[in-house]
Design a protein around this motif. Sequence first.
Motif, PDB file in Angstrom:
ATOM      1  N   HIS A   1      -9.583  -5.603 -15.655  1.00  0.00           N
ATOM      2  CA  HIS A   1      -9.914  -6.635 -14.664  1.00  0.00           C
ATOM      3  C   HIS A   1     -10.572  -7.861 -15.296  1.00  0.00           C
ATOM      4  O   HIS A   1     -10.785  -8.861 -14.631  1.00  0.00           O
TER       5      HIS A   1
ATOM      6  N   PHE B   1      -5.556  -4.033  -9.894  1.00  0.00           N
ATOM      7  CA  PHE B   1      -4.809  -4.810 -10.886  1.00  0.00           C
ATOM      8  C   PHE B   1      -3.804  -3.840 -11.498  1.00  0.00           C
ATOM      9  O   PHE B   1      -4.104  -3.130 -12.454  1.00  0.00           O
TER      10      PHE B   1
ATOM     11  N   SER C   1      -2.185  -3.618 -15.559  1.00  0.00           N
ATOM     12  CA  SER C   1      -2.913  -4.605 -16.364  1.00  0.00           C
ATOM     13  C   SER C   1      -3.571  -3.908 -17.547  1.00  0.00           C
ATOM     14  O   SER C   1      -4.604  -3.259 -17.408  1.00  0.00           O
TER      15      SER C   1
ATOM     16  N   PHE D   1      -0.200 -12.198 -12.543  1.00  0.00           N
ATOM     17  CA  PHE D   1      -1.411 -12.111 -13.362  1.00  0.00           C
ATOM     18  C   PHE D   1      -1.898 -13.458 -13.891  1.00  0.00           C
ATOM     19  O   PHE D   1      -3.091 -13.740 -13.843  1.00  0.00           O
TER      20      PHE D   1
END
Length: 166
Positions: free
Chosen positions: A103, A96, A99, A75
């Motif tokens: 995004h 992603f 996460s 990341f």
Amino acid sequence: MRKILLIISLLLLVACSNDEVKYDGVPLKIAVIGDIPELNNEKIQFEQILLDEFSEDTLRISTNFDAVMITPVMFEEASDDRFIKVYDNSKMPIIFFDSTKRHFPFTREGTTFKTAHWESLNNGSHTTIYLSDIDANREDAWYFYLKDEKELDILYKEIFQKVETL
């Protein structure tokens, strides 16, 4: 008797080490930047690629894969501003995975995963699929939620079903 116990133990270890995902859609080939998920499904094929490989040869990646998955170990590097155009021009879904900041750290200039304010970005989602098409002036994001770690297989199934439709 020992051999039987050993065989049973090995079978249980193998069965427990990989989560079975009950996705039964079209076969998907997913490029992974970071750690490859440990899951079982004959219709899902993962192949690890490098972030620089994705940025340098986006056309080949988008031709050979159905989606790109970026995992937490990448990341911080993946949120570097030099990759924004890659994500915006890829025309393929970018996952992603895990996460909590969605995004945004990856697609907004001047923001990295480390510097993005978590509180303002957290919508409770676990994973985001991002799809951008600058030519069509379009940017879409889909959010996936994980209520309990025991339901990780359901999360994967929902992600794969969405990738199938994109």
